[in-house]
Structure formats: C-alpha cells, structure tokens
Design an enzyme around this catalytic site. Sequence first.
Site, mmCIF file in Angstrom:
data_model
loop_
_atom_site.group_PDB
_atom_site.id
_atom_site.type_symbol
_atom_site.label_atom_id
_atom_site.label_comp_id
_atom_site.label_asym_id
_atom_site.label_seq_id
_atom_site.Cartn_x
_atom_site.Cartn_y
_atom_site.Cartn_z
ATOM 1 N N GLY A 64 8.206 91.071 4.081
ATOM 2 C CA GLY A 64 8.777 89.770 4.357
ATOM 3 C C GLY A 64 10.123 89.877 5.082
ATOM 4 O O GLY A 64 10.172 89.882 6.286
ATOM 5 N N SER A 165 5.457 96.874 6.038
ATOM 6 C CA SER A 165 6.336 95.932 6.719
ATOM 7 C C SER A 165 7.766 96.027 6.178
ATOM 8 O O SER A 165 8.351 97.105 6.192
ATOM 9 C CB SER A 165 5.762 94.513 6.610
ATOM 10 O OG SER A 165 6.411 93.649 7.510
ATOM 11 N N TYR A 166 8.349 94.924 5.670
ATOM 12 C CA TYR A 166 9.707 95.014 5.134
ATOM 13 C C TYR A 166 9.764 95.869 3.872
ATOM 14 O O TYR A 166 10.855 96.253 3.441
ATOM 15 C CB TYR A 166 10.292 93.620 4.860
ATOM 16 C CG TYR A 166 11.785 93.666 4.643
ATOM 17 C CD1 TYR A 166 12.656 93.740 5.726
ATOM 18 C CD2 TYR A 166 12.331 93.694 3.365
ATOM 19 C CE1 TYR A 166 14.027 93.826 5.544
ATOM 20 C CE2 TYR A 166 13.702 93.777 3.167
ATOM 21 C CZ TYR A 166 14.544 93.843 4.258
ATOM 22 O OH TYR A 166 15.910 93.938 4.072
ATOM 23 N N ASP A 389 -0.165 97.402 16.323
ATOM 24 C CA ASP A 389 0.813 96.488 15.742
ATOM 25 C C ASP A 389 2.014 96.382 16.672
ATOM 26 O O ASP A 389 2.636 97.396 16.999
ATOM 27 C CB ASP A 389 1.247 96.999 14.370
ATOM 28 C CG ASP A 389 2.399 96.207 13.788
ATOM 29 O OD1 ASP A 389 2.477 94.989 14.062
ATOM 30 O OD2 ASP A 389 3.203 96.786 13.052
ATOM 31 N N HIS A 442 -0.919 95.613 11.921
ATOM 32 C CA HIS A 442 0.215 95.695 10.999
ATOM 33 C C HIS A 442 -0.262 95.933 9.570
ATOM 34 O O HIS A 442 0.336 96.721 8.838
ATOM 35 C CB HIS A 442 1.009 94.394 11.092
ATOM 36 C CG HIS A 442 2.334 94.422 10.413
ATOM 37 N ND1 HIS A 442 3.362 95.258 10.810
ATOM 38 C CD2 HIS A 442 2.820 93.714 9.358
ATOM 39 C CE1 HIS A 442 4.419 95.050 10.036
ATOM 40 N NE2 HIS A 442 4.121 94.128 9.153
#
Length: 465
Positions: A64, A165-166, A389, A442
Amino acid sequence: MDVSTRHAEDLVTGIPGYAYDFSSLHYSGYVTVDERHGRHLYYYFATSERDPENDPVVLWLNGGPGCSSFDGFVYEHGPFKFQFDERKGGEGGLVLTPNEHAWNQVANMIYLDSPAGVGLSYSETQSDYITNDTHTARDSHRFLQRFFDKYEEFAKNPFFIVGESYAGVYVPTLAQVVQGSNEAADSHRRINLQGYAVGNGVCDQQIDGNAIMPFAFGKALLSTELYRSLHRSCNGQFWNASYDSECGRLLDEAYDDLRGINIYNILEPCYHKGAEQDGALQQAQQAQHGSRSWPFTGSVKPGLVPNWAHLLGELGHTPPCLESREMWAFLNDDDVRAALHAKPMHIAGRFDECSDRITYSHNMGSMLPIHAELVSKGLQALIYSGDHDMCVPHTGSEAWTRSLNLPVRERWRPWLAGKSQISGYVQEYEGLKFATIRGAGHMVPQTKPKEALALISRFLEGRRL
C-alpha cells in the site's frame, strides 16, 4: 490436548460459499497489540496441508501502505479461489473452491492486516491511525510475539516474513526488529526467523524511481527518439526532475504515452467502470507520475506516503486498473465476518482493499542498509520480480540487489518451474537470490500461480531455484 481444541475460539469451521472440507486447520481472529489504546490486528491462519508440525510458518503482508493482506488471500495464494456464481450470470453470490496453487500446501500461512485501520484491523483510538514504518514494524512484532505465545506449538518451526509491493518496506523493517529482539531476548521470547522474501517490492526512492523509464523503453512503450532525449536531458535521473525543466517536460510526454496502461501488468487490460472511474483513473495516474518519485508520490509533505484511497477518490479504494469485487463482497458480508471471527462493520468498519482511514509516513528511508544488515547476520533473502510490472519494475530490483556487492554464487541463468519451459531468470548471491518470473505482473502469484508456488517452495526448503 488437541490443537483445534486449545484454540477453539479462533477455529474456522466453515465459510459461506465453500462446500468442501478443509484440508487443514484454519484459524482467524484478533490479537491485541496495545491494551491501553485498544489496538487490534486481524489475522487468518491456514495451517499446512502437508506437515504442519514441521513445515515453516510464513507471515504474508500486502503493501500500500494501507492495503489488506486479504489481497494475497483472495487473489494470489490463499486456500480458496473466489468467483461469482456464473449460473446467475455472474451476479449471484460468491462461490469458493480449493486453490490448487495455495501456499499452505507447503507452509503454515499467516495473513495479517497491518497496521491498525487496514482491512479488518482496527483501533478504539483514532490517533492510532496516524502511523509510520517504525510503529508498523513494532506492532507487527508484538503481534508475532503474542501469536506464538498463543500457538506455541508452532514457535519451533522455521519462520519467514514474505510480502509484496510496499511490503518491500514492511518486510525488512519487521525482520530487523525481530532479529534485534532475538539477539536481546531469552530463549522463550525468540522467534525462529530464518529469512524473508519480497515480491516487486519498493526499496530505495531513487533506484525505484529511476527504473520506470528504462523499463518502459525496454518493453516498447516509449519511442527510441523520446527515450534518447529523456536520457540526455535527465542525465539518467528521472525520479526527481523539476517541472519547469526540459527533463520534466519530456517526462510529461512519456507519462502521456503510458497513461491507460495497466501499471501492475502491462500485458493485462486496464479495468474501467464507467466514465467517472475512467476520469478518476486519469487523475490518479497524473498524481502517481507527477512527483517523479513513484512509488513514493502525491501532493504531500516529504516523507508522507499517500495511501491509494486518497489518490483515487471515486475509484472506491481500488488501485488503478484493478477490479476487486470479490474481495469487497466477501469481507463486507455479515455472515462471512461472523464465520471468520471478524468484528462487524459498526466496530471494525467497512472493508476496503486499501484503507482511507490511515495517515502513513515513510520514515525509514532506503531499505538498502537494512537488507545488507539482515543478510550479514545470516538471514536468507529472496527478492523476486514479475517482469511485466511497471509499478515497481524488475529493472530497479535487479539494480539494488546488485548494488549490495554480495559475493556471486551463481551468475544469471534461467530457472524452470516444470520440466522444459523457462519460468524466469535468477542471479544468486551469498545470502540473497534475485529472481524474475517471466510474464508475471506486480502480484506474481495472481498471474503466475504455478511458478510462484514453485519459487516459494524451493526458497523455504533451501533448495536451488
């Protein structure tokens, strides 16, 4: 005493829409990480279908910041597949079936919504929704300590932290806290951390920000003429260009060419839902690319990372181009919440893929020193990238793993999930593996589930990819 009896209050005995027997024991509920403020983190624990007493325990974290780990549970590698009832034209209730590529076939999987205010996790104190990397890591560590106190029979198993991701920030910062606590703790409080893995994860603002243009050019999304002009005007530095410079003008032109592409997987369609959502998508992409420092972007104070909900407005807390109706329908159903021991909406709030409740600051800077520290202390690391991605491209991940200057054990070579077809490429360093997954985006396990299961299985077992 039987394990299921000891933890009867959190045992999941059935889920609406799932007509099969569970292949292993499932638990879900809350762990309170702060009694004074009433901060409660929600988890779903699916034990291994193979050998739960000896298989590793894996904590899964989505990113996120502010996005729920149910993204991984519903769309990537959870125990179930989700789809709307096709007999009713896709407008009926959700139907759940076994997922043949579920990761709990080889590991005991914990899905954690973190920090408080994300997914089904919540706090009774509103100020808890202002948080950062440090607080998130500390709360997740407190969760782990209390989880293993509760499920003490799993405390001896090898433990790994994995995310995407984050979570490229969540994972190493949490691993650092766990490792530091282990070095100071007595034997009872130690967590048996063996390693960690990050998929398409953010790491370093400059390296990640500079990776997008070379990626886009390499995938034929930008013209040779534009890319040469960009490289010359920006001197290879695309991440922090000023708006009134020639570099900034050319970047605007490049991002105009990229608008409408699914940034999470350039091979996949971009999901649109009417003119309003299309307009919000364009607005989000402008905000996303405007600061030149993706993935740390937006009109915010330095160090503050906007969660997707703030960027997307009318998109309903959904990252651009993605469609998450199954997750919303599943986790906003009162009967499902009751079955999963989740608090009702009037307590924990409405479920959204990415929360608009939290205000998040990225206060830990580059992850490069943390990765170097963790590997130097003997932890095993896997950094993997879907090679289509554009959100956090493989070009950046390959660059920063190389920049650690670790001794090379095996040079770049193909790896195979099956017997014949190349699944991607891997370069193996002392203590760290960097791997690509061919054709994946991703969310690697969503687009390439077979390859993702093979990759994580071999990593957890310490085998050659």
